[in-house]
Design a protein around this motif. Structure first.
Motif, PDB file in Angstrom:
ATOM      1  N   LEU A 160       0.831  -1.205   0.000  1.00  0.00           N
ATOM      2  CA  LEU A 160       0.000   0.000   0.000  1.00  0.00           C
ATOM      3  C   LEU A 160       0.862   1.251   0.000  1.00  0.00           C
ATOM      4  CD1 LEU A 160       0.226   1.287   3.126  1.00  0.00           C
ATOM      5  CD2 LEU A 160      -1.124  -0.721   3.630  1.00  0.00           C
ATOM      6  N   SER A 161       0.197   2.394  -0.234  1.00  0.00           N
ATOM      7  CA  SER A 161       0.797   3.701   0.017  1.00  0.00           C
ATOM      8  C   SER A 161      -0.008   4.372   1.118  1.00  0.00           C
ATOM      9  CB  SER A 161       0.778   4.574  -1.238  1.00  0.00           C
ATOM     10  OG  SER A 161       1.569   4.036  -2.271  1.00  0.00           O
ATOM     11  N   THR A 162       0.674   5.060   2.035  1.00  0.00           N
ATOM     12  CA  THR A 162      -0.018   5.832   3.065  1.00  0.00           C
ATOM     13  C   THR A 162      -0.058   7.296   2.640  1.00  0.00           C
ATOM     14  OG1 THR A 162       2.004   6.275   4.332  1.00  0.00           O
ATOM     15  CG2 THR A 162       0.768   4.275   4.884  1.00  0.00           C
ATOM     16  N   LEU A 163      -1.180   7.953   2.932  1.00  0.00           N
ATOM     17  CA  LEU A 163      -1.334   9.377   2.666  1.00  0.00           C
ATOM     18  C   LEU A 163      -1.745  10.040   3.975  1.00  0.00           C
ATOM     19  CD1 LEU A 163      -3.217  11.008  -0.362  1.00  0.00           C
ATOM     20  CD2 LEU A 163      -3.204  12.011   1.917  1.00  0.00           C
ATOM     21  N   THR A 164      -0.889  10.904   4.489  1.00  0.00           N
ATOM     22  CA  THR A 164      -1.189  11.666   5.702  1.00  0.00           C
ATOM     23  C   THR A 164      -1.470  13.107   5.307  1.00  0.00           C
ATOM     24  OG1 THR A 164       0.261  10.243   7.012  1.00  0.00           O
ATOM     25  CG2 THR A 164      -0.365  12.355   7.981  1.00  0.00           C
ATOM     26  N   PHE A 165      -2.636  13.618   5.761  1.00  0.00           N
ATOM     27  CA  PHE A 165      -3.060  14.971   5.398  1.00  0.00           C
ATOM     28  C   PHE A 165      -3.626  15.632   6.652  1.00  0.00           C
ATOM     29  CE2 PHE A 165      -5.955  18.100   3.370  1.00  0.00           C
ATOM     30  CZ  PHE A 165      -5.066  18.713   2.517  1.00  0.00           C
ATOM     31  N   LEU A 166      -2.910  16.625   7.178  1.00  0.00           N
ATOM     32  CA  LEU A 166      -3.300  17.283   8.419  1.00  0.00           C
ATOM     33  C   LEU A 166      -4.058  18.581   8.178  1.00  0.00           C
ATOM     34  CD1 LEU A 166      -0.069  16.883  10.607  1.00  0.00           C
ATOM     35  CD2 LEU A 166      -2.097  15.423  10.563  1.00  0.00           C
ATOM     36  N   PHE A 167      -5.024  18.836   9.065  1.00  0.00           N
ATOM     37  CA  PHE A 167      -5.713  20.122   9.112  1.00  0.00           C
ATOM     38  C   PHE A 167      -5.112  20.991  10.221  1.00  0.00           C
ATOM     39  CE2 PHE A 167      -9.155  16.903   8.226  1.00  0.00           C
ATOM     40  CZ  PHE A 167      -9.065  17.013   6.857  1.00  0.00           C
ATOM     41  N   GLU A 168      -4.713  20.349  11.321  1.00  0.00           N
ATOM     42  CA  GLU A 168      -4.061  21.023  12.446  1.00  0.00           C
ATOM     43  C   GLU A 168      -3.002  20.093  13.017  1.00  0.00           C
ATOM     44  OE1 GLU A 168      -6.709  23.614  15.189  1.00  0.00           O
ATOM     45  OE2 GLU A 168      -8.002  21.956  14.567  1.00  0.00           O
ATOM     46  N   VAL A 219       5.508  16.617   9.173  1.00  0.00           N
ATOM     47  CA  VAL A 219       4.292  16.810   8.375  1.00  0.00           C
ATOM     48  C   VAL A 219       3.479  17.929   9.013  1.00  0.00           C
ATOM     49  CG1 VAL A 219       2.316  15.694   7.307  1.00  0.00           C
ATOM     50  CG2 VAL A 219       4.293  14.317   7.995  1.00  0.00           C
ATOM     51  N   LYS A 220       3.201  18.973   8.228  1.00  0.00           N
ATOM     52  CA  LYS A 220       2.424  20.111   8.710  1.00  0.00           C
ATOM     53  C   LYS A 220       1.125  20.226   7.922  1.00  0.00           C
ATOM     54  CE  LYS A 220       6.447  22.768  10.268  1.00  0.00           C
ATOM     55  NZ  LYS A 220       7.181  24.053  10.172  1.00  0.00           N
ATOM     56  N   PRO A 221       0.149  20.984   8.428  1.00  0.00           N
ATOM     57  CA  PRO A 221      -1.142  21.096   7.754  1.00  0.00           C
ATOM     58  C   PRO A 221      -1.011  21.521   6.293  1.00  0.00           C
ATOM     59  CG  PRO A 221      -1.299  22.007   9.949  1.00  0.00           C
ATOM     60  CD  PRO A 221       0.159  21.690   9.733  1.00  0.00           C
ATOM     61  N   GLY A 222      -1.773  20.824   5.429  1.00  0.00           N
ATOM     62  CA  GLY A 222      -1.808  21.149   4.007  1.00  0.00           C
ATOM     63  C   GLY A 222      -0.819  20.404   3.152  1.00  0.00           C
ATOM     64  N   ALA A 223       0.238  19.862   3.762  1.00  0.00           N
ATOM     65  CA  ALA A 223       1.223  19.078   3.021  1.00  0.00           C
ATOM     66  C   ALA A 223       0.724  17.641   2.869  1.00  0.00           C
ATOM     67  CB  ALA A 223       2.564  19.100   3.730  1.00  0.00           C
ATOM     68  N   VAL A 224       1.323  16.911   1.934  1.00  0.00           N
ATOM     69  CA  VAL A 224       0.973  15.507   1.734  1.00  0.00           C
ATOM     70  C   VAL A 224       2.193  14.644   1.996  1.00  0.00           C
ATOM     71  CG1 VAL A 224       0.239  13.750   0.060  1.00  0.00           C
ATOM     72  CG2 VAL A 224      -0.832  16.012   0.038  1.00  0.00           C
ATOM     73  N   ASN A 225       2.058  13.740   2.939  1.00  0.00           N
ATOM     74  CA  ASN A 225       3.090  12.746   3.224  1.00  0.00           C
ATOM     75  C   ASN A 225       2.663  11.454   2.526  1.00  0.00           C
ATOM     76  OD1 ASN A 225       5.490  13.091   4.930  1.00  0.00           O
ATOM     77  ND2 ASN A 225       4.837  11.169   5.852  1.00  0.00           N
ATOM     78  N   TRP A 226       3.453  10.997   1.562  1.00  0.00           N
ATOM     79  CA  TRP A 226       3.082   9.848   0.736  1.00  0.00           C
ATOM     80  C   TRP A 226       4.193   8.805   0.832  1.00  0.00           C
ATOM     81  CZ3 TRP A 226      -1.087   8.204  -1.957  1.00  0.00           C
ATOM     82  CH2 TRP A 226      -0.914   7.251  -2.977  1.00  0.00           C
ATOM     83  N   MET A 227       3.907   7.723   1.532  1.00  0.00           N
ATOM     84  CA  MET A 227       4.889   6.659   1.724  1.00  0.00           C
ATOM     85  C   MET A 227       4.383   5.376   1.072  1.00  0.00           C
ATOM     86  SD  MET A 227       6.283   4.960   5.283  1.00  0.00           S
ATOM     87  CE  MET A 227       4.787   3.965   5.475  1.00  0.00           C
ATOM     88  N   THR A 228       5.182   4.805   0.184  1.00  0.00           N
ATOM     89  CA  THR A 228       4.802   3.575  -0.499  1.00  0.00           C
ATOM     90  C   THR A 228       5.560   2.404   0.116  1.00  0.00           C
ATOM     91  OG1 THR A 228       4.284   4.746  -2.537  1.00  0.00           O
ATOM     92  CG2 THR A 228       4.731   2.383  -2.715  1.00  0.00           C
ATOM     93  N   ALA A 229       4.803   1.475   0.687  1.00  0.00           N
ATOM     94  CA  ALA A 229       5.409   0.349   1.393  1.00  0.00           C
ATOM     95  C   ALA A 229       5.977  -0.687   0.435  1.00  0.00           C
ATOM     96  CB  ALA A 229       4.373  -0.302   2.309  1.00  0.00           C
ATOM     97  N   GLY A 230       5.239  -0.990  -0.655  1.00  0.00           N
ATOM     98  CA  GLY A 230       5.692  -2.030  -1.560  1.00  0.00           C
ATOM     99  C   GLY A 230       5.923  -3.337  -0.831  1.00  0.00           C
ATOM    100  N   LYS A 231       7.104  -3.925  -0.977  1.00  0.00           N
ATOM    101  CA  LYS A 231       7.397  -5.223  -0.358  1.00  0.00           C
ATOM    102  C   LYS A 231       7.636  -5.126   1.143  1.00  0.00           C
ATOM    103  CE  LYS A 231      12.380  -5.170  -1.371  1.00  0.00           C
ATOM    104  NZ  LYS A 231      13.455  -5.845  -2.146  1.00  0.00           N
ATOM    105  N   GLY A 232       7.773  -3.892   1.664  1.00  0.00           N
ATOM    106  CA  GLY A 232       7.898  -3.750   3.102  1.00  0.00           C
ATOM    107  C   GLY A 232       8.633  -2.519   3.554  1.00  0.00           C
ATOM    108  N   ILE A 233       8.060  -1.798   4.510  1.00  0.00           N
ATOM    109  CA  ILE A 233       8.690  -0.617   5.110  1.00  0.00           C
ATOM    110  C   ILE A 233       8.225  -0.524   6.550  1.00  0.00           C
ATOM    111  CG2 ILE A 233       6.890   1.094   4.585  1.00  0.00           C
ATOM    112  CD1 ILE A 233       9.181   3.007   3.724  1.00  0.00           C
ATOM    113  N   VAL A 234       8.997   0.153   7.373  1.00  0.00           N
ATOM    114  CA  VAL A 234       8.644   0.409   8.769  1.00  0.00           C
ATOM    115  C   VAL A 234       8.713   1.909   8.990  1.00  0.00           C
ATOM    116  CG1 VAL A 234       9.270   0.018  11.194  1.00  0.00           C
ATOM    117  CG2 VAL A 234       9.543  -1.825   9.509  1.00  0.00           C
ATOM    118  N   HIS A 235       7.713   2.466   9.697  1.00  0.00           N
ATOM    119  CA  HIS A 235       7.768   3.895  10.012  1.00  0.00           C
ATOM    120  C   HIS A 235       7.183   4.159  11.385  1.00  0.00           C
ATOM    121  CE1 HIS A 235       3.519   5.478   8.825  1.00  0.00           C
ATOM    122  NE2 HIS A 235       3.441   4.175   8.964  1.00  0.00           N
TER     123      HIS A 235
END
Length: 294
Positions: free
Chosen positions: A62-70, A85-101
Motif C-alpha cells: 500500500l501507500s499511506t497518505l497523511t493529510f493534516l488540518f491542524e 508533516v504540517k497542515p496542508g502538506a501531503v506525506n506519501w509513503m509507499t510500502a511495496g514489499k515492506g517498510i517500517v515507520h
C-alpha cells in the motif's frame, strides 16, 4: 433514484492511546476505488503531558497518505526519511514489499499544548506493484494544485481530475479532491470523475435529492459521473476514489495484499523482527496483535 449507494458513519477506533473515527474499511464496502483505509484523527487537544506517538510498525502492499488540518507529526522510516508533516502538506509513503515507520509529536512541541486533526489514508497498490521497492515523497502545500470556481475553493490533493494532476506520485488512476465553500451553491462535477467515488463531509453540510447530510459521514455514490449536489455555507468536503482493481484485497493489521500468502510471510517476518529498523528507534516497535482481528 438516489445516486447515494451507501452512507458510512464514523466508528470509534484506537491507534495506540489515540482515538480516531474509522470510515474505511466498512463491512458493506471494503474499498472505494483503490482507497482501502481512512481514519479521521481528532480534532483533539493534547496537553503538555500528552503526545501523539505511534511506535515503529510495518506495512506492505500500500501507500499511506497523511493529510493534516491542524497539528504536526514527525515521520521517520527505514529509508532514512525524517520529515515533519504540517497542515496542508501531503506525506506519501509507499510500502511495496515492506517498510517500517513511526509517527510522533516533534521534539520541539512535546511540552506544549497541541491540537491534532487530519486524515490517515491507505491506498492499495496495483497487483503488479505490490512487491515494488519502498519509496517516500513529501509534497508541500504550495505544490498542491489549487483553484477557485464559482466561489468554490478546490485542491487536488492526489491523483488526476479537472484536467489537472497532483505531484503526489500515485500508482493507479485515482483522485482526492478538497472542496470548500463559504456560501450555499449548486455543484456538478461528475463529468470530472471516474470509477468509484466517495464524499467525506468534514464540516458543514450538503444536500442531495432532498436529503441533508452532515459531518462525520462518508457518502458512497452509485455512479461517480452523476456527482451533483448542493453545498452549504462554511462547508469542507473531500471527494476521493478512482478505478477499481480486478482482484480482491485482504487486510491483516497493517498489511494489505491480493495474496494471503504474502501477508502471512510479512506477519511472521514482523513477529521475528526481521524487517529493517529505523535508525535511533531500533528497540521500539508495536507487536503484532495477539487477539484475532475482525
Amino acid at each position: 433514484m438516489s445516486n447515494i449507494q451507501l452512507i458510512i458513519e464514523e466508528r470509534a477506533a484506537t491507534i495506540g492511546k489515540f482515538m480516531v473515527g474509522r470510515l474505511l474499511p466498512f463491512r458493506q464496502k471494503r474499498m472505494v476505488g483503490p482507497f482501502i483505509y481512512i481514519d479521521h484523527m481528532g480534532p483533539v487537544k493534547l496537553n503538555e503531558r500528552e503526545n501523539f506517538d505511534v511506535l515503529p510498525h510495518p506495512h506492505i502492499g500500500l501507500s499511506t497518505l497523511t493529510f493534516l488540518f491542524e497539528g504536526s507529526i514527525m515521520h521517520r522510516d527505514t529509508l532514512g526519511n525524517n520529515v515533519e508533516v504540517k497542515p496542508g502538506a501531503v506525506n506519501w509513503m509507499t510500502a511495496g514489499k515492506g517498510i517500517v515507520h513511526s509517527e510522533r509529536t516533534p521534539e520541539y512541541l512535546r511540552e506544549s499544548e497541541l491540537f491534532m486533526h487530519g486524515l490517515q489514508i491507505w491506498v492499495a497498490l496495483p497487483k503488479h506493484l505490490e512487491q515494488m521497492e519502498p519509496a517516500f515523497s513529501h509534497i508541500e502545500e504550495s505544490e498542491i494544485p489549487s483553484w477557485t470556481e464559482d466561489d468554490l475553493q478546490f485542491k487536488l490533493v492526489a491523483g488526476e481530475a479537472f484536467d489537472k494532476k497532483s505531484p503526489v506520485p500515485v500508482f493507479s488512476k485515482l483522485f482526492m479532491i478538497e472542496i470548500k465553500s463559504k456560501s450555499k451553491q449548486s455543484v456538478n462535477i461528475g463529468h470530472h470523475l471516474y470509477g468509484e467515488a466517495g464524499m467525506y463531509i468534514l464540516e458543514g453540510a450538503i444536500e442531495s435529492e432532498g436529503n441533508l447530510y452532515g459531518p462525520k459521514q462518508l457518502l458512497v455514490a452509485n455512479e461517480s459521473t452523476l456527482c451533483e449536489f448542493t453545498i452549504h455555507e462554511n462547508t469542507s468536503i473531500y471527494i476521493f476514489g478512482g478505478e477499481t482493481f480486478a482482484e480482491e484485497r485482504f487486510i491483516d493489521w497493517n498489511f494489505v495484499s491480493s495474496s494471503k500468502e504474502l501477508i502471512e510471510i510479512a506477519k511472521n517476518k514482523w513477529k521475528e523482527q526481521l524487517f529493517p529498523k529505523i535508525q535511533g528507534e531500533e528497540d521500539e516497535f508495536i507487536p503484532y496483535p495477539s487477539l484475532p482481528r475482525k
